[in-house]
Design a protein around this motif. Structure first.
Motif, PDB file in Angstrom:
ATOM      1  N   GLU A  63       0.811  -1.230   0.000  1.00 26.55           N
ATOM      2  CA  GLU A  63       0.000   0.000   0.000  1.00 26.55           C
ATOM      3  C   GLU A  63       0.840   1.274   0.000  1.00 26.55           C
ATOM      4  O   GLU A  63       0.409   2.302  -0.463  1.00 26.55           O
ATOM      5  CB  GLU A  63      -0.933   0.088   1.230  1.00 26.55           C
ATOM      6  N   GLY A  64       2.019   1.219   0.596  1.00 25.64           N
ATOM      7  CA  GLY A  64       2.770   2.454   0.825  1.00 25.64           C
ATOM      8  C   GLY A  64       3.411   3.002  -0.436  1.00 25.64           C
ATOM      9  O   GLY A  64       4.018   2.260  -1.213  1.00 25.64           O
ATOM     10  N   GLY A  65       3.272   4.307  -0.656  1.00 26.36           N
ATOM     11  CA  GLY A  65       3.843   4.950  -1.826  1.00 26.36           C
ATOM     12  C   GLY A  65       5.358   4.829  -1.878  1.00 26.36           C
ATOM     13  O   GLY A  65       5.950   4.766  -2.956  1.00 26.36           O
ATOM     14  N   SER A  66       6.003   4.794  -0.712  1.00 23.45           N
ATOM     15  CA  SER A  66       7.468   4.774  -0.676  1.00 23.45           C
ATOM     16  C   SER A  66       8.019   3.358  -0.635  1.00 23.45           C
ATOM     17  O   SER A  66       9.201   3.159  -0.388  1.00 23.45           O
ATOM     18  CB  SER A  66       7.963   5.568   0.524  1.00 23.45           C
ATOM     19  N   PRO A 118       7.534   0.867   1.635  1.00 22.43           N
ATOM     20  CA  PRO A 118       8.065   0.355   2.897  1.00 22.43           C
ATOM     21  C   PRO A 118       8.011  -1.175   2.888  1.00 22.43           C
ATOM     22  O   PRO A 118       7.200  -1.763   2.166  1.00 22.43           O
ATOM     23  CB  PRO A 118       7.129   0.930   3.959  1.00 22.43           C
ATOM     24  N   LYS A 141      11.438   1.798   6.548  1.00 18.85           N
ATOM     25  CA  LYS A 141      11.394   2.845   5.528  1.00 18.85           C
ATOM     26  C   LYS A 141      12.825   3.165   5.119  1.00 18.85           C
ATOM     27  O   LYS A 141      13.669   3.400   5.967  1.00 18.85           O
ATOM     28  CB  LYS A 141      10.681   4.070   6.077  1.00 18.85           C
ATOM     29  N   ASP A 144       7.803  -0.483  15.032  1.00 23.29           N
ATOM     30  CA  ASP A 144       7.161  -1.725  15.434  1.00 23.29           C
ATOM     31  C   ASP A 144       6.019  -2.039  14.492  1.00 23.29           C
ATOM     32  O   ASP A 144       5.191  -1.161  14.197  1.00 23.29           O
ATOM     33  CB  ASP A 144       6.595  -1.598  16.857  1.00 23.29           C
ATOM     34  N   PHE A 145       5.970  -3.275  14.047  1.00 21.80           N
ATOM     35  CA  PHE A 145       4.877  -3.715  13.185  1.00 21.80           C
ATOM     36  C   PHE A 145       3.687  -4.066  14.068  1.00 21.80           C
ATOM     37  O   PHE A 145       3.781  -4.917  14.953  1.00 21.80           O
ATOM     38  CB  PHE A 145       5.324  -4.934  12.377  1.00 21.80           C
ATOM     39  N   LEU A 146       2.581  -3.389  13.847  1.00 23.53           N
ATOM     40  CA  LEU A 146       1.364  -3.665  14.628  1.00 23.53           C
ATOM     41  C   LEU A 146       0.598  -4.768  13.898  1.00 23.53           C
ATOM     42  O   LEU A 146      -0.179  -4.498  12.982  1.00 23.53           O
ATOM     43  CB  LEU A 146       0.513  -2.403  14.759  1.00 23.53           C
ATOM     44  N   ASN A 195      -6.406   9.068   2.451  1.00 21.33           N
ATOM     45  CA  ASN A 195      -5.216   8.381   2.954  1.00 21.33           C
ATOM     46  C   ASN A 195      -5.081   8.710   4.443  1.00 21.33           C
ATOM     47  O   ASN A 195      -4.353   9.620   4.820  1.00 21.33           O
ATOM     48  CB  ASN A 195      -4.002   8.897   2.154  1.00 21.33           C
ATOM     49  N   ASN A 230      -3.797   7.298   7.179  1.00 24.12           N
ATOM     50  CA  ASN A 230      -2.576   7.109   7.963  1.00 24.12           C
ATOM     51  C   ASN A 230      -2.849   7.020   9.464  1.00 24.12           C
ATOM     52  O   ASN A 230      -2.093   7.551  10.293  1.00 24.12           O
ATOM     53  CB  ASN A 230      -1.546   8.187   7.620  1.00 24.12           C
ATOM     54  N   ASP A 270       2.923   7.274   9.716  1.00 26.82           N
ATOM     55  CA  ASP A 270       3.255   7.983   8.483  1.00 26.82           C
ATOM     56  C   ASP A 270       3.266   9.506   8.628  1.00 26.82           C
ATOM     57  O   ASP A 270       2.330  10.189   8.222  1.00 26.82           O
ATOM     58  CB  ASP A 270       2.294   7.559   7.362  1.00 26.82           C
TER      59      ASP A 270
HETATM   60  N1  LIG Z   1       3.638   0.104  12.155  1.00 29.37           N
HETATM   61  C1  LIG Z   1       2.793  -0.471  11.306  1.00 29.37           C
HETATM   62  N2  LIG Z   1       2.107  -1.594  11.666  1.00 29.37           N
HETATM   63  C2  LIG Z   1       1.260  -2.190  10.792  1.00 29.37           C
HETATM   64  N3  LIG Z   1       1.020  -1.744   9.534  1.00 29.37           N
HETATM   65  C3  LIG Z   1       1.665  -0.639   9.136  1.00 29.37           C
HETATM   66  C4  LIG Z   1       2.589   0.047   9.991  1.00 29.37           C
HETATM   67  N4  LIG Z   1       3.085   1.108   9.320  1.00 29.37           N
HETATM   68  C5  LIG Z   1       2.519   1.068   8.108  1.00 29.37           C
HETATM   69  N5  LIG Z   1       1.666   0.038   7.984  1.00 29.37           N
HETATM   70  C6  LIG Z   1       0.863  -0.313   6.783  1.00 29.37           C
HETATM   71  O1  LIG Z   1       1.602   0.030   5.626  1.00 29.37           O
HETATM   72  C7  LIG Z   1       0.953   1.063   4.880  1.00 29.37           C
HETATM   73  C8  LIG Z   1       1.990   2.028   4.326  1.00 29.37           C
HETATM   74  O2  LIG Z   1       2.667   2.673   5.378  1.00 29.37           O
HETATM   75  P1  LIG Z   1       2.934   4.235   5.333  1.00 29.37           P
HETATM   76  O3  LIG Z   1       1.645   4.957   5.140  1.00 29.37           O
HETATM   77  O4  LIG Z   1       3.700   4.599   6.552  1.00 29.37           O
HETATM   78  O5  LIG Z   1       3.865   4.301   4.055  1.00 29.37           O
HETATM   79  P2  LIG Z   1       4.072   5.421   2.965  1.00 29.37           P
HETATM   80  O6  LIG Z   1       4.956   4.868   1.922  1.00 29.37           O
HETATM   81  O7  LIG Z   1       4.479   6.666   3.624  1.00 29.37           O
HETATM   82  O8  LIG Z   1       2.631   5.532   2.381  1.00 29.37           O
HETATM   83  P3  LIG Z   1       1.825   6.637   1.602  1.00 29.37           P
HETATM   84  O9  LIG Z   1       2.757   7.725   1.233  1.00 29.37           O
HETATM   85  O10 LIG Z   1       1.278   5.849   0.446  1.00 29.37           O
HETATM   86  O11 LIG Z   1       0.777   7.028   2.579  1.00 29.37           O
HETATM   87  C9  LIG Z   1      -0.032   1.691   5.871  1.00 29.37           C
HETATM   88  O12 LIG Z   1      -1.133   2.243   5.238  1.00 29.37           O
HETATM   89  C10 LIG Z   1      -0.418   0.499   6.729  1.00 29.37           C
HETATM   90  O13 LIG Z   1      -1.398  -0.280   6.087  1.00 29.37           O
END
Ligand SMILES: Nc1ncnc2c1ncn2[C@@H]1O[C@H](COP(=O)(O)OP(=O)(O)OP(=O)(O)O)[C@@H](O)[C@H]1O
Ligand SMILES: [Mg+2]
Length: 254
Positions: A16-19, A21, A35, A99-101, A138, A140, A152
């Motif tokens: 899902e994450g744009g960057s 992760p 990240k 931490d991964f939730l 979004n 977050n 995020d």
């Molecule tokens: N600590 C966490 N525990 C569980 N799931 C997580 C956690 N951090 C992120 N995620 C999942 O991963 C997805 C992407 O994380 P995040 O939004 O931090 O990344 P991003 O690349 O900055 O995304 P975007 O720019 O697309 O919003 C979140 O929407 C969530 O579903």
């Protein structure tokens, strides 16, 4: 300093994450959302995660614990996906982890009720750090074990992309009209009264001390990482006192 761990296994990308992760395992046997410094958004995104995440935690919000993750790019060699392999190869050194939730759900405003108090605190905090990434598109926000968790904070503090104009940029209002909690009658006045006095110079020094030095080096106009840490603290200190009056787009605000 954040706690330091070392990545031992790349598990899977979080699509899902744009960057891009990823989920990794580290030498403490923990599972982290990682990240990468080599991601397109660059290391300022990671600095923003640390500043805002550690500040939010100290203001009483639930935020997954942050760590730094050391990465040996060799870990990328066995990756079949060329995009992931490229990311790992370009991210040697210090990256960000949290931490991964496990089992957390994305926040759904139609399925989860948020009180005006909690909505107000989150909107006020997002205004303070100028978070443009907590919209209904979004959110977050995660729901984990019945509570809301903030994630995020990469798209915050827009002023750190142009330090000479930071003061003027930080004086601008915050448009909350698309905030995912705008419809929960956020009580930002109560939040401001409770939280603004907590954002002291001491607290901001403690928070900015958590940013790894390597992400602060070579910034034009700054001689040392500590100079840059003070530059991160200044707009937040100035905004804390006034931002409540500059929130636009929610009922009861200007
Ligand atoms: N600590 C966490 N525990 C569980 N799931 C997580 C956690 N951090 C992120 N995620 C999942 O991963 C997805 C992407 O994380 P995040 O939004 O931090 O990344 P991003 O690349 O900055 O995304 P975007 O720019 O697309 O919003 C979140 O929407 C969530 O579903
Ligand atoms: Mg996100």
């Amino acid at each position: 300093m954040l706690r330091e761990v070392t990545a031992t296994r790349y598990i899977t990308p979080l699509r899902e994450g744009g960057s891009l992760p990823g989920l990794v395992e580290a030498d403490d046997r923990g599972t982290y959302v990682m990240k990468f410094t080599g991601a397109g958004q660059g290391r300022k995104t990671l600095v923003a995660e640390v500043v805002c995440g550690e500040l939010a935690r100290r203001l009483g919000f639930r935020v997954p614990r942050l760590v730094t993750i050391g990465l040996d790019p060799v870990l990328g060699l066995g990756e079949p996906d060329p995009e992931v392999q490229e990311l790992l190869k370009s991210s040697g050194g210090t990256n960000l982890g949290m931490d991964f939730l496990s089992g957390a759900l994305g926040f759904d405003p139609l399925a989860f009720e948020v009180s005006p108090e909690e909505a107000g605190r989150i909107v006020w905090f997002d205004a303070l750090v100028n978070n443009v990434d907590r919209s209904w598109r979004n959110p977050n926000l995660l729901v984990w074990q019945g509570d809301l968790w903030l994630i995020d904070h990469g798209a915050t503090m827009i002023w750190h992309h142009n330090w000479p104009g930071a003061e003027a940029s930080a004086a601008r209002p915050y448009d909350a009209s698309e905030h995912v909690l705008a419809s929960f009658a956020p009580d930002v006045a109560a939040a401001a009264a409770a939280l603004a006095p907590l954002v002291t110079a001491e607290l901001l020094a403690e928070v900015t001390a958590k940013i790894p030095d390597v992400w602060l080096s070579d910034e034009p106009g700054f001689d040392t990482p500590d100079d840059l840490r003070r530059a991160y603290a200044r707009p937040l200190a100035a905004r804390a006192a006034v931002v409540h009056d500059r929130i636009q787009g929610i009922e009861g605000s200007k």
